[in-house]
Scaffold this motif. Structure first.
Motif, PDB file in Angstrom:
ATOM      1  N   LEU A  37      26.614  42.823  32.957  1.00  0.00           N
ATOM      2  CA  LEU A  37      26.726  44.243  33.292  1.00  0.00           C
ATOM      3  C   LEU A  37      27.455  44.464  34.621  1.00  0.00           C
ATOM      4  CD1 LEU A  37      23.243  45.541  32.121  1.00  0.00           C
ATOM      5  CD2 LEU A  37      25.471  46.049  31.098  1.00  0.00           C
ATOM      6  N   ILE A  38      27.181  43.617  35.602  1.00  0.00           N
ATOM      7  CA  ILE A  38      27.880  43.728  36.886  1.00  0.00           C
ATOM      8  C   ILE A  38      29.376  43.510  36.684  1.00  0.00           C
ATOM      9  CG2 ILE A  38      28.248  42.575  39.112  1.00  0.00           C
ATOM     10  CD1 ILE A  38      25.205  42.120  39.207  1.00  0.00           C
ATOM     11  N   ALA A  39      29.728  42.464  35.944  1.00  0.00           N
ATOM     12  CA  ALA A  39      31.149  42.173  35.700  1.00  0.00           C
ATOM     13  C   ALA A  39      31.813  43.301  34.925  1.00  0.00           C
ATOM     14  CB  ALA A  39      31.289  40.856  34.941  1.00  0.00           C
ATOM     15  N   LEU A  40      31.129  43.840  33.929  1.00  0.00           N
ATOM     16  CA  LEU A  40      31.660  44.958  33.148  1.00  0.00           C
ATOM     17  C   LEU A  40      31.963  46.149  34.044  1.00  0.00           C
ATOM     18  CD1 LEU A  40      32.111  46.293  30.251  1.00  0.00           C
ATOM     19  CD2 LEU A  40      29.751  47.112  30.504  1.00  0.00           C
ATOM     20  N   ARG A  41      31.011  46.508  34.897  1.00  0.00           N
ATOM     21  CA  ARG A  41      31.189  47.690  35.750  1.00  0.00           C
ATOM     22  C   ARG A  41      32.244  47.463  36.827  1.00  0.00           C
ATOM     23  NH1 ARG A  41      29.536  51.238  32.176  1.00  0.00           N
ATOM     24  NH2 ARG A  41      27.309  51.184  31.799  1.00  0.00           N
ATOM     25  N   HIS A  42      32.317  46.265  37.402  1.00  0.00           N
ATOM     26  CA  HIS A  42      33.339  45.985  38.411  1.00  0.00           C
ATOM     27  C   HIS A  42      34.732  45.962  37.783  1.00  0.00           C
ATOM     28  CE1 HIS A  42      31.320  45.255  42.272  1.00  0.00           C
ATOM     29  NE2 HIS A  42      30.263  44.953  41.519  1.00  0.00           N
ATOM     30  N   LYS A  59      41.504  41.431  37.232  1.00  0.00           N
ATOM     31  CA  LYS A  59      41.722  40.195  36.464  1.00  0.00           C
ATOM     32  C   LYS A  59      40.585  39.205  36.703  1.00  0.00           C
ATOM     33  CE  LYS A  59      45.765  41.199  34.712  1.00  0.00           C
ATOM     34  NZ  LYS A  59      45.845  41.625  33.333  1.00  0.00           N
ATOM     35  N   LEU A  60      40.136  39.095  37.941  1.00  0.00           N
ATOM     36  CA  LEU A  60      39.037  38.184  38.271  1.00  0.00           C
ATOM     37  C   LEU A  60      37.743  38.618  37.575  1.00  0.00           C
ATOM     38  CD1 LEU A  60      38.746  36.334  41.416  1.00  0.00           C
ATOM     39  CD2 LEU A  60      36.660  37.462  40.728  1.00  0.00           C
ATOM     40  N   TRP A  61      37.408  39.918  37.665  1.00  0.00           N
ATOM     41  CA  TRP A  61      36.195  40.420  37.017  1.00  0.00           C
ATOM     42  C   TRP A  61      36.321  40.344  35.498  1.00  0.00           C
ATOM     43  CZ3 TRP A  61      31.694  40.482  39.068  1.00  0.00           C
ATOM     44  CH2 TRP A  61      31.543  40.683  40.443  1.00  0.00           C
ATOM     45  N   ALA A  62      37.544  40.448  34.965  1.00  0.00           N
ATOM     46  CA  ALA A  62      37.744  40.326  33.518  1.00  0.00           C
ATOM     47  C   ALA A  62      37.362  38.926  33.043  1.00  0.00           C
ATOM     48  CB  ALA A  62      39.197  40.640  33.158  1.00  0.00           C
ATOM     49  N   LEU A  63      37.677  37.918  33.843  1.00  0.00           N
ATOM     50  CA  LEU A  63      37.291  36.536  33.497  1.00  0.00           C
ATOM     51  C   LEU A  63      35.776  36.371  33.484  1.00  0.00           C
ATOM     52  CD1 LEU A  63      39.949  34.484  35.506  1.00  0.00           C
ATOM     53  CD2 LEU A  63      39.761  34.697  33.014  1.00  0.00           C
ATOM     54  N   VAL A  64      35.112  36.920  34.479  1.00  0.00           N
ATOM     55  CA  VAL A  64      33.643  36.840  34.547  1.00  0.00           C
ATOM     56  C   VAL A  64      33.033  37.604  33.373  1.00  0.00           C
ATOM     57  CG1 VAL A  64      31.605  37.368  35.937  1.00  0.00           C
ATOM     58  CG2 VAL A  64      33.708  36.586  37.062  1.00  0.00           C
ATOM     59  N   HIS A  65      33.544  38.801  33.112  1.00  0.00           N
ATOM     60  CA  HIS A  65      33.082  39.627  31.996  1.00  0.00           C
ATOM     61  C   HIS A  65      33.251  38.871  30.676  1.00  0.00           C
ATOM     62  CE1 HIS A  65      34.191  43.319  29.328  1.00  0.00           C
ATOM     63  NE2 HIS A  65      32.937  43.020  29.152  1.00  0.00           N
ATOM     64  N   TYR A  66      34.401  38.262  30.475  1.00  0.00           N
ATOM     65  CA  TYR A  66      34.687  37.494  29.264  1.00  0.00           C
ATOM     66  C   TYR A  66      33.731  36.306  29.135  1.00  0.00           C
ATOM     67  CZ  TYR A  66      37.220  34.653  25.870  1.00  0.00           C
ATOM     68  OH  TYR A  66      37.555  33.891  24.782  1.00  0.00           O
ATOM     69  N   HIS A  67      33.530  35.582  30.237  1.00  0.00           N
ATOM     70  CA  HIS A  67      32.644  34.410  30.237  1.00  0.00           C
ATOM     71  C   HIS A  67      31.236  34.776  29.787  1.00  0.00           C
ATOM     72  CE1 HIS A  67      30.510  30.825  31.552  1.00  0.00           C
ATOM     73  NE2 HIS A  67      29.702  31.624  32.253  1.00  0.00           N
ATOM     74  N   TYR A  68      30.654  35.792  30.421  1.00  0.00           N
ATOM     75  CA  TYR A  68      29.285  36.165  30.066  1.00  0.00           C
ATOM     76  C   TYR A  68      29.228  36.855  28.702  1.00  0.00           C
ATOM     77  CZ  TYR A  68      27.494  34.512  34.436  1.00  0.00           C
ATOM     78  OH  TYR A  68      27.135  33.697  35.477  1.00  0.00           O
TER      79      TYR A  68
END
Length: 185
Positions: A37-42, A59-68
């Motif tokens: 949720l944090i990655a999605l919102r960021h 782009k960085l948060w997209a990687l985290v969002h994708y990972h989780y």
């Protein structure tokens, strides 16, 4: 839509409250869930702003969002859900990027909110405070009113614009009223 740092704060606080997360660093299911949720919102925040810094951070948060998202089995794109998103279980959840879902949506595993036909506009619009049960499928250019409950394994392919109703079945139909059990957080 998250455009300012204040919006980001409000969305994250609403998500945290609706998911019952009380610890700053939760562990277990809540840990991956909260990180998603944090990655999605960021990612939403940085995607909705201009500038090189925002582009890089998006782009960085997209990687985290994708990972989780992969880890939890969720394909939830940015800018689809309002604040207060509650995801109850890990397991498959697929949402079309053009769908629009209101605030305080409560969604379970096995849900598919998708497109019907060739047009990108053939996607659902869902109101605030909607509970979507496990395995529900919503598709096509439909509208679901606020404070509705969609039953487990329901197949919703037509609009239910009335508020405070329960929808279930295959194909879905109104089976009752939800009453006034939804409270805005």
């Amino acid at each position: 839509m998250i455009r300012t740092p204040e919006d980001l704060k409000v969305y994250k606080a609403a998500d945290k409250r609706s998911n019952g997360i009380t610890k700053r660093f939760p562990i277990g299911f809540s840990d991956c869930h909260w990180r998603f949720l944090i990655a999605l919102r960021h990612e939403e925040y940085h995607a909705n702003n201009k500038g090189l810094r925002h582009k890089i951070l998006q782009k960085l948060w997209a990687l985290v969002h994708y990972h989780y998202g992969l880890k939890m089995g969720w394909d939830i794109p940015i800018n689809t859900f309002g604040k207060g998103l509650k995801i109850n279980h890990f397991g498959l959840i697929i949402v079309n990027p053009n769908a629009r879902i209101g605030d305080f949506c409560d969604i379970h595993q096995g849900v598919n909110i998708g497109q019907h036909g060739d047009s990108q506009n053939d996607v659902p619009t869902i109101g605030d405070n909607v509970w979507i049960g496990p395995g529900a499928k919503l598709f096509g250019k439909i509208k679901i009113g606020s404070r509705c409950a969609i039953g487990a394994n329901a197949v919703v392919d037509k609009s239910f614009e009335s508020e405070n109703i329960t929808i279930a079945g295959m194909p879905a139909r109104k089976i009752g009223d939800t009453g006034n059990r939804y409270i805005k957080l």
